[in-house]
Design a protein around this motif. Structure first.
Motif, PDB file in Angstrom:
ATOM      1  N   GLU A   1       8.751   4.572  25.137  1.00  0.00           N
ATOM      2  CA  GLU A   1      10.008   5.320  25.466  1.00  0.00           C
ATOM      3  C   GLU A   1      10.367   6.565  24.437  1.00  0.00           C
ATOM      4  OE1 GLU A   1      13.253   2.335  25.668  1.00  0.00           O
ATOM      5  OE2 GLU A   1      12.276   1.469  27.309  1.00  0.00           O
ATOM      6  N   TYR A   2       9.810   6.229  23.310  1.00  0.00           N
ATOM      7  CA  TYR A   2      10.385   7.200  22.316  1.00  0.00           C
ATOM      8  C   TYR A   2       9.212   7.325  21.103  1.00  0.00           C
ATOM      9  CZ  TYR A   2      13.077   8.452  18.081  1.00  0.00           C
ATOM     10  OH  TYR A   2      13.821   8.802  16.868  1.00  0.00           O
ATOM     11  N   ILE A   3       9.141   8.443  20.773  1.00  0.00           N
ATOM     12  CA  ILE A   3       8.085   9.207  19.680  1.00  0.00           C
ATOM     13  C   ILE A   3       8.865   9.771  18.648  1.00  0.00           C
ATOM     14  CG2 ILE A   3       6.272  10.504  18.991  1.00  0.00           C
ATOM     15  CD1 ILE A   3       5.085  10.111  21.886  1.00  0.00           C
TER      16      ILE A   3
ATOM     17  N   CYS B   1       8.376   7.680  28.565  1.00  0.00           N
ATOM     18  CA  CYS B   1       8.801   8.126  27.580  1.00  0.00           C
ATOM     19  C   CYS B   1      10.123   9.178  27.739  1.00  0.00           C
ATOM     20  CB  CYS B   1       7.703   9.011  26.924  1.00  0.00           C
ATOM     21  SG  CYS B   1       8.037   9.486  25.254  1.00  0.00           S
ATOM     22  N   ARG B   2      11.077   8.827  27.123  1.00  0.00           N
ATOM     23  CA  ARG B   2      12.433   9.767  27.379  1.00  0.00           C
ATOM     24  C   ARG B   2      12.577  10.792  26.145  1.00  0.00           C
ATOM     25  NH1 ARG B   2      15.803   7.116  25.174  1.00  0.00           N
ATOM     26  NH2 ARG B   2      14.850   5.390  24.467  1.00  0.00           N
ATOM     27  N   GLU B   3      11.962  10.681  25.018  1.00  0.00           N
ATOM     28  CA  GLU B   3      12.058  11.643  24.018  1.00  0.00           C
ATOM     29  C   GLU B   3      10.897  11.522  23.027  1.00  0.00           C
ATOM     30  OE1 GLU B   3      15.464  12.808  20.581  1.00  0.00           O
ATOM     31  OE2 GLU B   3      15.673  10.690  21.528  1.00  0.00           O
ATOM     32  N   ILE B   4      10.574  12.970  22.566  1.00  0.00           N
ATOM     33  CA  ILE B   4       9.785  13.296  21.420  1.00  0.00           C
ATOM     34  C   ILE B   4      10.302  13.970  20.634  1.00  0.00           C
ATOM     35  CG2 ILE B   4       7.535  14.222  20.818  1.00  0.00           C
ATOM     36  CD1 ILE B   4       6.775  13.988  23.658  1.00  0.00           C
ATOM     37  N   ARG B   5      10.485  13.715  19.230  1.00  0.00           N
ATOM     38  CA  ARG B   5      11.476  14.117  18.176  1.00  0.00           C
ATOM     39  C   ARG B   5      10.920  15.395  17.586  1.00  0.00           C
ATOM     40  NH1 ARG B   5      15.965  11.437  16.383  1.00  0.00           N
ATOM     41  NH2 ARG B   5      16.155  13.455  15.678  1.00  0.00           N
TER      42      ARG B   5
ATOM     43  N   PRO C   1       5.617  14.276  31.129  1.00  0.00           N
ATOM     44  CA  PRO C   1       6.480  14.526  32.117  1.00  0.00           C
ATOM     45  C   PRO C   1       7.581  15.453  32.038  1.00  0.00           C
ATOM     46  CG  PRO C   1       6.163  12.240  31.298  1.00  0.00           C
ATOM     47  CD  PRO C   1       5.596  12.993  30.390  1.00  0.00           C
ATOM     48  N   GLN C   2       8.138  16.016  33.041  1.00  0.00           N
ATOM     49  CA  GLN C   2       9.012  17.001  32.963  1.00  0.00           C
ATOM     50  C   GLN C   2      10.289  16.752  32.746  1.00  0.00           C
ATOM     51  OE1 GLN C   2       9.131  18.614  36.997  1.00  0.00           O
ATOM     52  NE2 GLN C   2       7.803  20.187  36.495  1.00  0.00           N
ATOM     53  N   HIS C   3      10.800  15.356  32.594  1.00  0.00           N
ATOM     54  CA  HIS C   3      12.024  14.655  32.228  1.00  0.00           C
ATOM     55  C   HIS C   3      11.960  14.310  30.726  1.00  0.00           C
ATOM     56  CE1 HIS C   3       9.605  11.042  33.579  1.00  0.00           C
ATOM     57  NE2 HIS C   3      10.087  10.566  32.312  1.00  0.00           N
ATOM     58  N   THR C   4      10.841  14.230  29.880  1.00  0.00           N
ATOM     59  CA  THR C   4      10.796  14.122  28.534  1.00  0.00           C
ATOM     60  C   THR C   4      11.455  14.977  28.026  1.00  0.00           C
ATOM     61  OG1 THR C   4       8.808  12.833  28.998  1.00  0.00           O
ATOM     62  CG2 THR C   4       9.464  13.248  26.691  1.00  0.00           C
ATOM     63  N   GLU C   5      12.329  14.756  26.966  1.00  0.00           N
ATOM     64  CA  GLU C   5      13.005  15.372  25.976  1.00  0.00           C
ATOM     65  C   GLU C   5      12.125  15.869  24.742  1.00  0.00           C
ATOM     66  OE1 GLU C   5      17.184  15.926  23.169  1.00  0.00           O
ATOM     67  OE2 GLU C   5      17.011  14.453  24.797  1.00  0.00           O
ATOM     68  N   ILE C   6      12.046  17.053  24.660  1.00  0.00           N
ATOM     69  CA  ILE C   6      10.959  17.371  23.270  1.00  0.00           C
ATOM     70  C   ILE C   6      11.826  18.091  22.467  1.00  0.00           C
ATOM     71  CG2 ILE C   6       8.740  18.732  22.787  1.00  0.00           C
ATOM     72  CD1 ILE C   6       7.912  18.639  25.732  1.00  0.00           C
ATOM     73  N   GLY C   7      11.830  17.703  20.995  1.00  0.00           N
ATOM     74  CA  GLY C   7      12.670  18.483  20.053  1.00  0.00           C
ATOM     75  C   GLY C   7      11.803  19.553  19.422  1.00  0.00           C
ATOM     76  N   ARG C   8      12.620  20.192  18.101  1.00  0.00           N
ATOM     77  CA  ARG C   8      12.037  21.469  17.688  1.00  0.00           C
ATOM     78  C   ARG C   8      10.808  21.491  16.946  1.00  0.00           C
ATOM     79  NH1 ARG C   8      16.452  24.631  16.155  1.00  0.00           N
ATOM     80  NH2 ARG C   8      15.396  25.439  14.574  1.00  0.00           N
ATOM     81  N   ASN C   9       9.996  22.242  17.196  1.00  0.00           N
ATOM     82  CA  ASN C   9       8.675  22.609  16.340  1.00  0.00           C
ATOM     83  C   ASN C   9       7.651  21.468  16.571  1.00  0.00           C
ATOM     84  OD1 ASN C   9       9.811  24.890  15.231  1.00  0.00           O
ATOM     85  ND2 ASN C   9      11.041  23.842  13.514  1.00  0.00           N
ATOM     86  N   VAL C  10       7.670  20.829  17.761  1.00  0.00           N
ATOM     87  CA  VAL C  10       6.756  19.840  18.044  1.00  0.00           C
ATOM     88  C   VAL C  10       5.153  20.461  17.948  1.00  0.00           C
ATOM     89  CG1 VAL C  10       5.735  18.208  19.935  1.00  0.00           C
ATOM     90  CG2 VAL C  10       8.240  18.458  19.188  1.00  0.00           C
ATOM     91  N   PHE C  11       4.984  21.593  18.454  1.00  0.00           N
ATOM     92  CA  PHE C  11       3.815  22.029  18.604  1.00  0.00           C
ATOM     93  C   PHE C  11       3.566  23.243  17.651  1.00  0.00           C
ATOM     94  CE2 PHE C  11       5.486  20.934  22.791  1.00  0.00           C
ATOM     95  CZ  PHE C  11       4.634  19.715  23.398  1.00  0.00           C
ATOM     96  N   VAL C  12       4.218  23.247  16.443  1.00  0.00           N
ATOM     97  CA  VAL C  12       3.802  24.256  15.645  1.00  0.00           C
ATOM     98  C   VAL C  12       2.467  23.984  14.950  1.00  0.00           C
ATOM     99  CG1 VAL C  12       4.346  25.112  13.312  1.00  0.00           C
ATOM    100  CG2 VAL C  12       6.348  24.838  15.001  1.00  0.00           C
ATOM    101  N   ARG C  13       1.507  25.087  14.695  1.00  0.00           N
ATOM    102  CA  ARG C  13       0.381  24.984  14.189  1.00  0.00           C
ATOM    103  C   ARG C  13      -0.725  23.904  14.914  1.00  0.00           C
ATOM    104  NH1 ARG C  13      -0.061  24.758   7.727  1.00  0.00           N
ATOM    105  NH2 ARG C  13      -2.095  25.103   8.499  1.00  0.00           N
ATOM    106  N   THR C  14      -0.511  24.217  16.323  1.00  0.00           N
ATOM    107  CA  THR C  14      -1.703  23.308  17.163  1.00  0.00           C
ATOM    108  C   THR C  14      -2.264  24.429  18.047  1.00  0.00           C
ATOM    109  OG1 THR C  14       0.036  23.339  19.052  1.00  0.00           O
ATOM    110  CG2 THR C  14       0.118  21.419  17.430  1.00  0.00           C
TER     111      THR C  14
END
Length: 245
Positions: free
Chosen positions: A106-108, A128-132, A148-161
């Motif tokens: 549910e949560y990362i 999964c509801r949220e990725i911080r 999934p489209q409904h998963t909330e994604i936080g700031r800068n999750v993909f920086v330097r990927t």
């Protein structure tokens, strides 16, 4: 390394050689004292021998920094009882290449996979509801990311990927994280031309869906790269939830 769920009932906690890899069968015991910064149960030298971690049924939460800096850890396979991964749980696992998440996750939390520089793909389950924020910060090789489209994604999750660098928003200096997150969830594989990519990267790829798309588009569709250069075959090869012949 994939593990069939029927195998898990025979596993007992501890570290031993399994399928040629030094493997920790983890039952949720506390491994790291976050407040005092101490390794518990296993020494730092012992942790460096681990190549695989298999989570035994019953583990629900992975606490802060549990597997932090396990430098030689390559494979993580979670039981479907895991619901939460807390802050920096796998931070700095520089050899980690394969992660099979719990189907009920549910949560990362923030910085969970921070600087996992060998990680190339991640498939997030519908639960999964949220990725911080900064969960995958500095995962330099991360290029495949199914969420999934409904998963909330936080700031800068993909920086330097690699995924961000392949995106239409990468400037080398500043990226609008909201635009990037929306593109990853809603724009990366849109359109009928990428129908096979979506099917192969989904949480549960279905033979009949894939066969129908191939019937329409032809076998060559399996080798067609998407906008970031990934083919449907590559999505299937990396997808830990795929069981397609």
């Amino acid at each position: 390394m994939r593990v069939q769920t029927e195998e898990w009932q025979s596993f007992v906690p501890g570290v031993r050689m399994y399928k040629g890899k030094m493997t920790l069968f983890w039952n949720g015991e506390e491994l790291y004292d976050y407040e005092n910064g101490d390794w518990l149960v296993y020494s730092e030298e012992e942790r460096e021998t681990w190549q695989v971690v298999i989570f035994l049924p019953g583990v629900e939460v992975i606490p802060d920094r549990t597997f932090w800096k396990c430098d030689n850890l390559e494979t993580v396979i979670m039981s479907d009882t895991v619901e939460r991964i807390e802050k920096s749980a796998f931070k700095g696992c520089k050899s980690l290449t394969f992660v099979q998440l719990s189907r009920n996750l549910e949560y990362i939390a923030e910085m969970v996979f921070y600087r996992c520089v060998s990680l190339t793909s991640m498939f997030i389950p519908p639960s999964c509801r949220e990725i911080r924020e900064k969960a995958f910060f500095c995962c330099e090789k991360l290029i495949i990311f199914s969420v999934p489209q409904h998963t909330e994604i936080g700031r800068n999750v993909f920086v330097r990927t690699a995924l961000l660098e392949a995106s239409p928003f990468f400037s080398g200096m500043y990226e609008n994280y909201e635009e990037v997150n929306d593109w990853v969830k809603n724009g990366l594989l849109q359109g009928d031309e990428y129908a096979l990519h979506r099917a192969c990267s989904s949480f549960h790829p279905l033979d009949e869906v894939i066969f129908e798309i191939v019937r329409r588009q032809g076998l060559q569709a399996f080798k067609k790269p998407d906008s970031i250069g990934i083919t449907p075959v590559e999505y299937l090869e990396h997808n830990p939830f795929a069981d397609v012949d």
